[in-house]
Design a protein around this motif. Structure first.
Motif, PDB file in Angstrom:
ATOM      1  N   SER A  93      15.091  21.477 -14.287  1.00  0.00           N
ATOM      2  CA  SER A  93      13.882  21.033 -13.586  1.00  0.00           C
ATOM      3  C   SER A  93      13.080  22.218 -13.050  1.00  0.00           C
ATOM      4  O   SER A  93      11.864  22.104 -12.848  1.00  0.00           O
ATOM      5  N   GLU A  94      13.723  23.346 -12.813  1.00  0.00           N
ATOM      6  CA  GLU A  94      13.029  24.545 -12.338  1.00  0.00           C
ATOM      7  C   GLU A  94      12.463  25.371 -13.489  1.00  0.00           C
ATOM      8  O   GLU A  94      11.739  26.340 -13.251  1.00  0.00           O
ATOM      9  N   LEU A  95      12.775  25.008 -14.714  1.00  0.00           N
ATOM     10  CA  LEU A  95      12.277  25.737 -15.883  1.00  0.00           C
ATOM     11  C   LEU A  95      10.905  25.185 -16.235  1.00  0.00           C
ATOM     12  O   LEU A  95      10.790  24.125 -16.845  1.00  0.00           O
ATOM     13  N   SER A 130      17.536  32.696 -19.417  1.00  0.00           N
ATOM     14  CA  SER A 130      17.794  31.684 -18.384  1.00  0.00           C
ATOM     15  C   SER A 130      18.122  30.339 -19.016  1.00  0.00           C
ATOM     16  O   SER A 130      19.018  29.620 -18.553  1.00  0.00           O
ATOM     17  N   THR A 131      17.414  29.997 -20.101  1.00  0.00           N
ATOM     18  CA  THR A 131      17.701  28.743 -20.797  1.00  0.00           C
ATOM     19  C   THR A 131      19.100  28.759 -21.392  1.00  0.00           C
ATOM     20  O   THR A 131      19.826  27.748 -21.348  1.00  0.00           O
ATOM     21  N   ALA A 132      19.522  29.898 -21.942  1.00  0.00           N
ATOM     22  CA  ALA A 132      20.867  29.993 -22.503  1.00  0.00           C
ATOM     23  C   ALA A 132      21.923  29.771 -21.423  1.00  0.00           C
ATOM     24  O   ALA A 132      22.928  29.063 -21.645  1.00  0.00           O
ATOM     25  N   ARG A 259       4.334  30.068 -24.227  1.00  0.00           N
ATOM     26  CA  ARG A 259       3.708  30.790 -23.126  1.00  0.00           C
ATOM     27  C   ARG A 259       3.346  29.793 -22.022  1.00  0.00           C
ATOM     28  O   ARG A 259       2.915  28.687 -22.302  1.00  0.00           O
ATOM     29  N   ILE A 260       3.479  30.222 -20.781  1.00  0.00           N
ATOM     30  CA  ILE A 260       3.192  29.337 -19.669  1.00  0.00           C
ATOM     31  C   ILE A 260       1.687  29.372 -19.395  1.00  0.00           C
ATOM     32  O   ILE A 260       1.107  30.458 -19.284  1.00  0.00           O
ATOM     33  N   PRO A 261       1.010  28.217 -19.304  1.00  0.00           N
ATOM     34  CA  PRO A 261      -0.429  28.219 -19.006  1.00  0.00           C
ATOM     35  C   PRO A 261      -0.733  28.880 -17.672  1.00  0.00           C
ATOM     36  O   PRO A 261       0.093  28.866 -16.739  1.00  0.00           O
TER      37      PRO A 261
END
Length: 618
Positions: A93-95, A130-132, A259-261
């Motif tokens: 949820s923090e990703l 972090s996802t891994a 990419r994060i907007p």
């Protein structure tokens, strides 16, 4: 029951540490000091009750003890952790910004369709490693009661979750492929995968920057990667997925992290500032988000620097002015002024604005990129018809005004000139001088008329002009008018004029063939009888028929025949030229000149010139 040793004297027992204190000291030396406990320290044994000790002699009767640190002292003594590490995602949820991937993983875990190898790819700082780690926690979480299974929402409190978060779980092995590139490192993994996990559900290998492995290392890993034991999962992370062999890509389940907007980054940075107790302007956060270029880690590093760069006398507020100064960016109002000078053709004001920005520390390349960014925003706003993308209301209004004043052609030409100037400034030995010359070139090019408008203006002038004599509109109407005029006057069609009309209609090859090879026997509307002036075997009739059809819009009868034929146009021209030459040579002046200069030659450069000279001499 106490931890004291009965064989030791009482004085030594009082000063010797207890077993609990020894264990706590060992834990502190390995993992750092824990957070201070709110519970008060128990009174030492063999001491009188606290109420029997007087204040006056407390220093003499109380046993020696180290002073207790105030609350929060342990945290204050800890080294500072940068924001990029402090706010690393601990749950899915923090990703931020990766909802499609999280949804896919959640469905796979719920349906028990977990792949044996995952590949996370994307630009730097979007959360690959972090996802891994989150996947490792999701697969090995057992829940607070120790009875849970794989879940997309790991509890974060069980032993596997806490050990993985602290990077000390024995069954979650992280390897940096940049420093372990050889085939021997892969052989170690191949040997270890045969053994089951020690305490976790899955043994997980996280290989970061996997594209750095050598070709032999990849080949050695292929078989194990394709058919690993059931208790093993591979998690790969890379920024350069194109360098991975196709054989590896086909054995993994790939996730492309986006990419994060910028707006999502700005909101995320605002939440972090609130947690840190730091006040930041909205425009400052937007500037940081734009500079991050879609990378959360880059943005947090810039935010960390901006917080440190803030003035203490202004309550450490992160302002847009300070962020621009820190990043070496031009002020937005100064950028718009520079663009205005550029479009208005004010060279002196343009050079003064460039010098002012350079004196403030703005790099020439950054100034050129700022102008390009403005041009792009204006163009997008003009094409979409929506409000320009800008953080402040003032800037949105200014860009909307530019979009109304400028045409699409002007904006595209401005972009091309700025793009060329950007490349020149980037490679130039003196960026400032190159920036000035590039923008002056843009300024003078802006004064030139737009090619599209110029072509339209010429077309309008051509439509207003009166039609030339003998022309009534199209080529068909012109030929019909000429034919009717010739027949009504008792004459015949002019072959040379007909050939010229074919030439002007764009049929150059056929017109040249009609001049060189056709001897006209009979010429009337929609009929041509001829004989060839050469011995070529091919028949020119089909080409002539098609050309006359395109010219007149009617089908002609074109055929070979016999009878009295005129000379071809080329033969007539050659005969005329020979006649003109003979006439010139028969002139008394030319004869006298040739007698005086026996080696002289008559050179013809233009038939009309020679003809005029002959007429004059005669």
């Amino acid at each position: 029951m106490t931890d004291s040793d009965p064989d030791l004297p009482d004085s030594e027992q009082e000063n010797s540490p207890t077993a609990a204190e020894l264990e706590a000291a060992g834990q502190n030396s390995m993992f750092g000091d824990p957070a201070p406990e709110p519970a008060s320290e128990p009174a030492p044994q063999n001491d009188p009750a606290p109420e029997t000790v007087s204040v006056e002699n407390s220093e003499e009767t109380a046993p020696p003890a180290s002073p207790k640190a105030p609350p929060g002292a342990d945290q204050a003594n800890q080294p500072y952790r940068v924001l990029a590490r402090k706010y690393r995602p601990q749950t899915f949820s923090e990703l931020i910004g990766q909802e499609p991937m999280v949804r896919t993983l959640a469905n796979a875990i719920e349906r028990d369709r977990l792949a044996h190898a995952f590949l996370m790819t994307g630009v730097r700082g979007v959360g690959k490693t972090s996802t891994a780690r989150l996947i490792a926690k999701a697969l090995n979480c057992v829940g607070p009661d120790g009875e849970g299974g794989p879940t997309i929402d790991p509890c974060g409190v069980c032993e596997p979750c806490t050990a993985i978060a602290e990077g000390r779980h024995i069954d979650v092995i992280e390897m940096d492929a940049a420093s372990h590139t050889g085939v021997d490192d892969v052989r170690d993994i191949i040997e270890q995968v045969r053994y089951a996990a020690v305490s976790a559900r899955y043994k997980i290998y996280i290989i970061d920057e996997v594209h750095m492995l050598s070709r032999n290392a990849f080949n050695a890993l292929l078989k194990t990667l394709e058919e690993p034991p059931a208790h093993v999962k591979f998690l790969f992370a890379t920024t350069e997925v194109e360098k991975l062999p196709v054989t590896v890509l086909s054995r993994t389940q790939r996730f492309d992290l986006r990419r994060i907007p910028s707006d999502l980054l700005a909101s995320h940075f605002g939440n972090i500032c609130a947690k840190e107790g730091v006040e930041a302007e909205e425009e400052a956060l937007r500037i940081i988000a734009a500079a991050a270029e879609g990378s959360v880690r880059d943005g947090l590093s810039i935010l960390d620097q901006a917080i440190a760069h803030a003035d203490l006398d202004s309550d450490s507020k992160v302002t847009a002015l300070r962020v621009r100064d820190m990043l070496g960016l031009a002020d937005k109002s100064a950028q718009r002024s520079l663009l205005t000078h550029l479009l208005e053709g004010d060279a002196k004001a343009l050079l003064a604005a460039i010098d002012e920005q350079y004196a403030l520390g703005v790099e020439p390349l950054a100034l050129m990129r700022a102008l390009m960014d403005l041009t792009h925003k204006i163009t997008v706003a003009q094409v979409s018809g929506s409000e320009p993308d800008a953080p402040s209301e003032e800037e949105r209004a200014a860009l909307a005004e530019f979009a109304l004043k400028l045409g699409a052609g002007e904006l595209h030409r401005l972009w091309q000139l700025l793009l060329k100037g950007h490349e020149e400034v980037r490679q130039a030995p003196d960026p400032l001088v190159t920036l000035q010359m590039a923008l002056l070139r843009v300024l003078h090019a802006a004064e030139l008329p737009d090619p599209g408008k110029l072509a339209k203006r010429i077309e309008e002038l051509a439509n207003r002009a009166p039609a030339p004599a003998g022309e009534t509109g199209t080529a068909v109407a012109g030929f019909e008018h000429a034919a009717q005029t010739a027949l009504s006057s008792g004459g015949s069609l002019d072959w040379e004029e007909l050939v010229d009309r074919v030439d002007n209609a764009g049929q150059l090859r056929v017109a040249q063939m009609m001049r060189d090879r056709i001897r006209v026997i009979e010429l009337s509307p929609e009929k041509l009888v001829f004989e060839q002036a050469d011995s070529f075997a091919d028949d020119p009739s089909p080409d002539i028929r098609d050309a006359l059809l395109k010219l007149t819009g009617k089908r002609w009868l074109v055929e070979k025949g016999t009878g009295d034929a005129q000379l071809s146009l080329r033969e007539q021209s050659e005969a005329k030229a020979k006649s003109d030459r003979d006439r010139v040579l028969s002139s008394p002046l030319v004869k006298a000149t040739l007698e005086a200069f026996p080696d002289a030659e008559l050179v013809e450069t233009d038939t009309q010139v020679a003809r005029a000279a002959g007429d004059k001499w005669n």
